[in-house]
Design a protein around this motif. Structure first.
Motif, short mmCIF file in Angstrom:
data_model
loop_
_atom_site.label_atom_id
_atom_site.label_comp_id
_atom_site.label_asym_id
_atom_site.label_seq_id
_atom_site.Cartn_x
_atom_site.Cartn_y
_atom_site.Cartn_z
N GLU A 428 0.83 -1.20 0.00
CA GLU A 428 0.00 0.00 0.00
C GLU A 428 0.86 1.25 0.00
O GLU A 428 0.58 2.22 -0.71
N ARG A 429 1.92 1.22 0.78
CA ARG A 429 2.78 2.40 0.85
C ARG A 429 3.47 2.62 -0.49
O ARG A 429 3.58 3.74 -0.97
N MET A 430 3.96 1.54 -1.10
CA MET A 430 4.61 1.69 -2.39
C MET A 430 3.61 2.14 -3.45
O MET A 430 3.93 2.92 -4.34
N SER A 431 2.38 1.67 -3.34
CA SER A 431 1.35 2.08 -4.28
C SER A 431 1.13 3.59 -4.22
O SER A 431 0.92 4.24 -5.25
N GLU A 432 1.19 4.16 -3.01
CA GLU A 432 1.05 5.61 -2.89
C GLU A 432 2.21 6.33 -3.59
O GLU A 432 2.02 7.36 -4.23
N LEU A 433 3.42 5.79 -3.47
CA LEU A 433 4.55 6.39 -4.16
C LEU A 433 4.40 6.25 -5.67
O LEU A 433 4.90 7.08 -6.43
N LYS A 434 3.69 5.21 -6.09
CA LYS A 434 3.49 5.00 -7.52
C LYS A 434 2.49 5.98 -8.13
O LYS A 434 2.49 6.20 -9.33
N ARG A 435 1.61 6.52 -7.34
CA ARG A 435 0.49 7.28 -7.88
C ARG A 435 0.86 8.73 -8.15
O ARG A 435 0.14 9.66 -7.80
N GLY A 436 1.99 8.97 -8.81
CA GLY A 436 2.39 10.33 -9.15
C GLY A 436 1.44 10.93 -10.16
O GLY A 436 0.96 10.27 -11.06
N LEU A 437 1.16 12.22 -10.01
CA LEU A 437 0.21 12.89 -10.89
C LEU A 437 0.92 13.98 -11.68
O LEU A 437 1.48 14.91 -11.11
N GLY A 438 0.93 13.85 -12.99
CA GLY A 438 1.44 14.89 -13.86
C GLY A 438 2.83 15.32 -13.52
O GLY A 438 3.74 14.52 -13.39
#
Length: 470
Positions: A428-438
């Motif tokens: 979950e934590r890595m997924s948050e790092l993955k969710r970069g926007l623009g």
């Protein structure tokens, strides 16, 4: 109009107006529409505005109301971008930031074509996985090689997340070597048969500033290889070691001792979900002393047996104080496998050390302490941090639990006590790092919504404690 001299305003001023429009917009979709209108108004304005238009192409519109409309809009935009950058290399060279949609199957089909035609990318997000799963019955080695080639071509890449990936016959060292401009890297859950911890030394030839390990492990012949790899890293502003066993606070101290620049540059240190028996309070003091400009420290140590708990107590006279003239935020959590371990372990050794150390932490503004019990059993009766709660009430104490009291009566440190901190899953934590926007995005594979789950050690959800910028 046929020349810049015929513009009603100096070209430099028009650049400033467009740059201000670009930087101040809070809606990428509206910005794209405005820039398109400017480009359509004249060939001269188009020449000025086109680099801004293509710097961050909008593929995921914030104005699509339903999933069907969003999917159709996304496919049209993605196909149009793919056709444009493939046919016109000059426009592909303008693209610096890309956010794909991990929810759309078109992404898996076209991301490599688009990335291969946009070699100046600095951030990239929204690709579910870069490399095919080697365990699949119809594993495509050519597809894996073409993915590697597409990513390796991004020589200006600044931010990367490599997680939940299988690199068959491909090495991390080769990938890192192709990213000399890399500034931020997150690593976790990587299967790489041709990679070892020693490959991390390749990062010393990059511009790396922020490094995150989450559930990360590579092959090694001897355990010291992991410490050696950490010691070979370049000076960092942020170092996060989360759920990644093998590294210790002593290895962090060794990393900081590589040079005066290593020691001076570190601002944020996270050392989370590591074994307490391998990381003593003396080690914590030594690490803090080795980082003279550290501003944020987040430590979460795990206790799995009563033996570990029983051997954790110290005489305060035997411990060096926690000392720092720069530290502003300190978070310390103890993670227990079962409630009975928490009840048996008062944790007052850390409390006594911390209370004694408060005068040696003059810049400390926020202190967060927490308890994590990693099972679903009833944890009633776990009452930790009593010494710190009592210290708040002591006359002359610098601690307060009331934000409104800060700056009054000598109160300068906000104490936050979490009796049951929720620690997030590594994925979950890595997924948050993955969710970069623009423009603020990251190279990543973004998974879909994850179900709440518990790993083999019972670790759930998360509530961050320190809350400081990294």
């Amino acid at each position: 109009m046929s020349s810049l001299s015929q513009l009603p305003l100096p070209a430099e001023l028009i650049h400033e107006v467009i740059r201000h429009l670009h930087d101040s917009s809070d809606c990428p979709t509206c910005l794209q529409t405005d820039l398109s209108a400017i480009c359509s108004s004249s060939s001269i304005l188009s020449a000025i505005a086109t680099p801004y238009l293509y710097a961050n192409p909008v593929l995921v519109s914030s104005h699509d109301d339903d999933s069907e409309e969003s999917s159709s809009s996304y496919e049209r935009r993605l196909f149009a971008l793919q056709q444009t950058v493939s046919k016109t290399s000059a426009l592909g060279a303008l693209v610096q930031h890309l956010q794909f949609s991990h929810e759309q199957p078109t992404t898996a089909t076209l991301w490599k074509d688009v990335v291969s035609a946009t070699p100046h990318l600095r951030t990239l997000s929204g690709v579910e996985t870069f490399f095919p799963d080697a365990d699949e019955e119809e594993f495509d080695s050519d597809a894996a090689s073409s993915s590697f080639a597409a990513l390796s071509g991004l020589t200006r890449l600044q931010t990367a997340v490599v997680h939940d990936e299988t690199l068959t016959d491909l090495s991390l060292a080769s990938l890192f070597a192709s990213w000399p401009s890399l500034e931020t890297l997150a690593l976790g859950s990587v299967i790489a048969d041709d990679s070892r911890y020693s490959d991390l030394a390749t990062l010393s030839r990059t511009k790396l500033k922020h490094l995150y390990f989450t559930d990360f492990d590579l092959d090694y012949t001897r355990p010291s290889e992991r410490d050696d790899a950490l010691a070979a890293l370049p000076p960092l502003k942020t170092l996060s070691i989360d759920y990644t066993f093998g590294f210790t606070l002593l290895s962090v101290s060794r990393f900081l001792s590589q040079s005066p620049l290593h020691a001076a540059r570190l601002r944020n240190l996270e050392f989370r979900r590591q074994m307490r028996k391998d990381n003593t309070l003396s080690d914590l003091s030594a690490t803090l002393a080795a980082a003279p400009n550290l501003q944020s420290l987040d430590v979460a140590l795990s206790v799995y047996s009563k033996d570990e708990s029983a051997t954790h107590y110290y005489s305060l006279d035997d411990l060096p104080l926690l000392q720092s003239t720069s530290l502003r935020a300190l978070s310390y959590s103890t993670i227990y496998a079962t409630p009975d371990l928490a009840i048996a372990d008062s944790g007052d050794d850390f409390e006594r050390l911390l209370i004694a150390s408060l005068p040696a932490l003059p810049k400390l503004e926020k202190l967060c302490v927490g308890t994590v019990v990693k099972t679903r059993e009833d944890a009633l009766g776990v009452n930790m941090w009593t010494a710190l709660r009592d210290e708040v009430e002591r006359v002359g104490s610098v601690l307060t639990t009331d934000p409104e009291a800060l700056g009054k009566g000598g109160k300068r440190v906000l104490l936050v006590v979490e009796d049951e901190v929720k620690m997030e899953m590594a994925a979950e934590r890595m997924s948050e790092l993955k969710r970069g926007l623009g423009r603020g995005g990251v190279v990543c594979a973004v998974s879909g919504p994850e179900e709440e789950c518990v790993d083999e050690e019972g670790l759930e959800g998360e509530k961050e404690c320190a809350g400081e910028e990294v």
